[in-house]
Motif scaffolding. Structure first.
Motif, PDB file in Angstrom:
ATOM      1  N   TRP A 112     -40.320  53.499  22.975  1.00  0.00           N
ATOM      2  CA  TRP A 112     -40.370  54.651  22.585  1.00  0.00           C
ATOM      3  C   TRP A 112     -41.591  55.224  21.739  1.00  0.00           C
ATOM      4  N   ALA A 113     -42.204  54.117  21.315  1.00  0.00           N
ATOM      5  CA  ALA A 113     -43.565  54.419  20.528  1.00  0.00           C
ATOM      6  C   ALA A 113     -44.741  54.169  21.347  1.00  0.00           C
ATOM      7  N   GLU A 114     -44.576  53.704  22.497  1.00  0.00           N
ATOM      8  CA  GLU A 114     -45.846  53.457  23.157  1.00  0.00           C
ATOM      9  C   GLU A 114     -47.196  54.561  23.074  1.00  0.00           C
ATOM     10  N   PRO A 115     -48.430  54.137  23.101  1.00  0.00           N
ATOM     11  CA  PRO A 115     -49.188  54.834  22.858  1.00  0.00           C
ATOM     12  C   PRO A 115     -49.457  55.862  24.032  1.00  0.00           C
ATOM     13  N   GLN A 116     -49.146  55.902  25.369  1.00  0.00           N
ATOM     14  CA  GLN A 116     -49.347  56.769  26.350  1.00  0.00           C
ATOM     15  C   GLN A 116     -48.197  57.952  26.286  1.00  0.00           C
ATOM     16  N   ARG A 117     -47.459  57.973  25.226  1.00  0.00           N
ATOM     17  CA  ARG A 117     -46.610  59.048  25.002  1.00  0.00           C
ATOM     18  C   ARG A 117     -46.969  60.100  24.065  1.00  0.00           C
ATOM     19  N   ARG A 118     -46.759  61.395  24.361  1.00  0.00           N
ATOM     20  CA  ARG A 118     -46.897  62.318  23.317  1.00  0.00           C
ATOM     21  C   ARG A 118     -45.804  63.271  23.213  1.00  0.00           C
ATOM     22  N   TYR A 119     -44.905  63.443  24.598  1.00  0.00           N
ATOM     23  CA  TYR A 119     -43.914  64.241  24.194  1.00  0.00           C
ATOM     24  C   TYR A 119     -42.502  63.354  24.262  1.00  0.00           C
ATOM     25  N   VAL A 163     -46.836  68.031  26.728  1.00  0.00           N
ATOM     26  CA  VAL A 163     -46.840  67.330  28.268  1.00  0.00           C
ATOM     27  C   VAL A 163     -48.414  67.273  28.871  1.00  0.00           C
ATOM     28  N   ARG A 164     -49.033  68.215  28.655  1.00  0.00           N
ATOM     29  CA  ARG A 164     -50.202  68.118  29.062  1.00  0.00           C
ATOM     30  C   ARG A 164     -51.141  67.005  28.673  1.00  0.00           C
ATOM     31  N   GLU A 165     -51.047  66.758  27.438  1.00  0.00           N
ATOM     32  CA  GLU A 165     -51.628  65.267  26.751  1.00  0.00           C
ATOM     33  C   GLU A 165     -51.329  64.402  27.562  1.00  0.00           C
ATOM     34  N   GLU A 166     -49.968  64.037  27.730  1.00  0.00           N
ATOM     35  CA  GLU A 166     -49.292  62.839  28.603  1.00  0.00           C
ATOM     36  C   GLU A 166     -50.024  62.857  30.035  1.00  0.00           C
ATOM     37  N   TYR A 167     -50.374  63.904  30.619  1.00  0.00           N
ATOM     38  CA  TYR A 167     -51.093  63.855  31.775  1.00  0.00           C
ATOM     39  C   TYR A 167     -52.356  64.353  31.734  1.00  0.00           C
ATOM     40  N   GLY A 168     -53.133  63.791  30.530  1.00  0.00           N
ATOM     41  CA  GLY A 168     -54.608  64.179  30.265  1.00  0.00           C
ATOM     42  C   GLY A 168     -55.468  63.462  31.361  1.00  0.00           C
ATOM     43  N   PHE A 169     -55.008  62.446  32.067  1.00  0.00           N
ATOM     44  CA  PHE A 169     -55.717  61.833  33.214  1.00  0.00           C
ATOM     45  C   PHE A 169     -55.888  62.794  34.492  1.00  0.00           C
ATOM     46  N   VAL A 170     -55.224  63.631  34.463  1.00  0.00           N
ATOM     47  CA  VAL A 170     -55.033  64.707  35.766  1.00  0.00           C
ATOM     48  C   VAL A 170     -55.944  65.640  35.658  1.00  0.00           C
ATOM     49  N   PRO A 171     -56.729  65.914  36.438  1.00  0.00           N
ATOM     50  CA  PRO A 171     -57.617  67.058  36.309  1.00  0.00           C
ATOM     51  C   PRO A 171     -56.960  68.462  36.321  1.00  0.00           C
ATOM     52  N   ASP A 172     -57.556  69.573  35.605  1.00  0.00           N
ATOM     53  CA  ASP A 172     -56.798  70.803  35.315  1.00  0.00           C
ATOM     54  C   ASP A 172     -56.239  71.369  36.455  1.00  0.00           C
ATOM     55  N   GLU A 173     -56.910  71.551  37.440  1.00  0.00           N
ATOM     56  CA  GLU A 173     -56.334  72.101  38.922  1.00  0.00           C
ATOM     57  C   GLU A 173     -55.080  71.684  39.179  1.00  0.00           C
ATOM     58  N   ALA A 174     -55.440  70.238  39.528  1.00  0.00           N
ATOM     59  CA  ALA A 174     -54.055  69.502  39.871  1.00  0.00           C
ATOM     60  C   ALA A 174     -53.130  69.645  39.153  1.00  0.00           C
ATOM     61  N   PHE A 175     -53.245  69.466  37.607  1.00  0.00           N
ATOM     62  CA  PHE A 175     -52.171  69.531  36.628  1.00  0.00           C
ATOM     63  C   PHE A 175     -51.354  70.939  36.781  1.00  0.00           C
ATOM     64  N   ARG A 176     -52.343  71.862  36.937  1.00  0.00           N
ATOM     65  CA  ARG A 176     -51.539  73.149  37.030  1.00  0.00           C
ATOM     66  C   ARG A 176     -50.685  73.444  38.403  1.00  0.00           C
ATOM     67  N   ALA A 177     -51.303  73.087  39.341  1.00  0.00           N
ATOM     68  CA  ALA A 177     -50.351  72.789  40.565  1.00  0.00           C
ATOM     69  C   ALA A 177     -49.164  72.166  40.428  1.00  0.00           C
ATOM     70  N   GLY A 178     -49.307  71.148  39.893  1.00  0.00           N
ATOM     71  CA  GLY A 178     -48.005  70.096  39.777  1.00  0.00           C
ATOM     72  C   GLY A 178     -47.077  70.718  38.683  1.00  0.00           C
ATOM     73  N   ARG A 179     -47.437  71.010  37.650  1.00  0.00           N
ATOM     74  CA  ARG A 179     -46.726  71.732  36.423  1.00  0.00           C
ATOM     75  C   ARG A 179     -46.067  73.017  37.168  1.00  0.00           C
ATOM     76  N   ALA A 180     -46.790  73.684  37.783  1.00  0.00           N
ATOM     77  CA  ALA A 180     -46.079  75.114  38.357  1.00  0.00           C
ATOM     78  C   ALA A 180     -44.979  74.746  39.202  1.00  0.00           C
ATOM     79  N   ALA A 181     -45.033  73.539  40.240  1.00  0.00           N
ATOM     80  CA  ALA A 181     -44.101  73.196  41.095  1.00  0.00           C
ATOM     81  C   ALA A 181     -42.829  72.906  40.299  1.00  0.00           C
ATOM     82  N   VAL A 182     -42.809  72.145  39.124  1.00  0.00           N
ATOM     83  CA  VAL A 182     -41.886  71.727  38.417  1.00  0.00           C
ATOM     84  C   VAL A 182     -41.151  73.049  37.970  1.00  0.00           C
ATOM     85  N   LEU A 183     -41.924  74.042  37.204  1.00  0.00           N
ATOM     86  CA  LEU A 183     -41.514  75.001  36.760  1.00  0.00           C
ATOM     87  C   LEU A 183     -40.573  75.902  37.806  1.00  0.00           C
TER      88      LEU A 183
END
Length: 224
Positions: A44-51, A164-184
């Motif tokens: 639970w304390a691994e470095p890739q985690r933010r949330y 959540v955005r920090e955890e997916y920092g490797f994803v470009p902004d536009e792709a993240f917005r599309a993926g996050r919007a789908a989840v919401l």
């Protein structure tokens, strides 16, 4: 009250694990609980985690305490909380399955019986959809506890979304917005986000407001 409960000190987690594991054993013998807690807490304390951190684990356990009366086996639900994000890589899609498999390996070794182990693994897998069947009290409690972060106040919800955005920092902004919007949208399309009476009364309206607001913000921040 519409805000999520304030999490307790994460330093209490080893004691909470010990108490839950001993209760889940129902008097059966087993090894020292502490090494299992230590292994899980390292995960639970691994470095890739933010949330998905020990703070999230603590918050989920606190919410399970609030909802405990709705569960058929609250000890199994608490164990499922410990395992539900024990394996977490934001670039992979099989985290819940791998977490459930970890529970299926670790719990029998830790002295937990077959039936409780199977229930914990089932509950962990249920967090893929957060859509428990009608009358599944254990599933309702775990899923409500996990989703209660959506009902935070404005600052708490903004902090959650940023993590959540920090955890997916490797994803470009536009792709993240599309993926996050789908989840919401998927969450907003559920007939009910919260299945327990407490969750429905205390968290549903605020959570839907937060989700709709974030979805609107994602749309307004996209390419013009």
């Amino acid at each position: 009250m519409t805000d999520s409960p304030r999490p307790r000190d994460t330093r209490a987690l080893p004691d909470r694990w010990r108490d839950t594991l001993l209760a889940a054993r129902s008097g059966a013998p087993g090894p020292d609980p502490l090494p299992y807690a230590e292994n899980l807490l390292v995960r639970w304390a691994e470095p890739q985690r933010r949330y998905h951190t020990t703070a999230h684990l603590t918050a989920v356990l606190d919410r399970i305490d609030t909802l405990a009366g709705y569960a058929a086996d609250v000890h199994a639900v608490r164990l499922a909380a410990w395992f539900h994000d024990a394996v977490y890589r934001p670039d992979r899609t099989e985290n819940e399955e791998r977490s459930a498999a970890l529970a299926e390996r670790a719990l029998p070794e830790a002295g937990v019986g077959e039936a409780v182990t199977a229930e914990v693994a089932r509950l962990v897998r249920l967090t893929v959809t957060h859509d428990p069947a009608e009358g599944d009290g254990n599933g309702e409690v775990l899923c409500d506890a996990d989703l209660a972060v959506l009902a935070g106040g404005p600052e708490a919800y903004a902090a959650y979304a940023a993590q959540v955005r920090e955890e997916y920092g490797f994803v470009p902004d536009e792709a993240f917005r599309a993926g996050r919007a789908a989840v919401l949208r998927q969450l907003l399309a559920l007939p009910r986000l919260f299945r327990t009476p407490y969750g429905a009364a205390e968290w549903e309206a605020r959570a839907r407001h937060n989700l709709a607001t974030e979805l609107e913000l994602l749309g307004s921040s996209g390419p013009q």
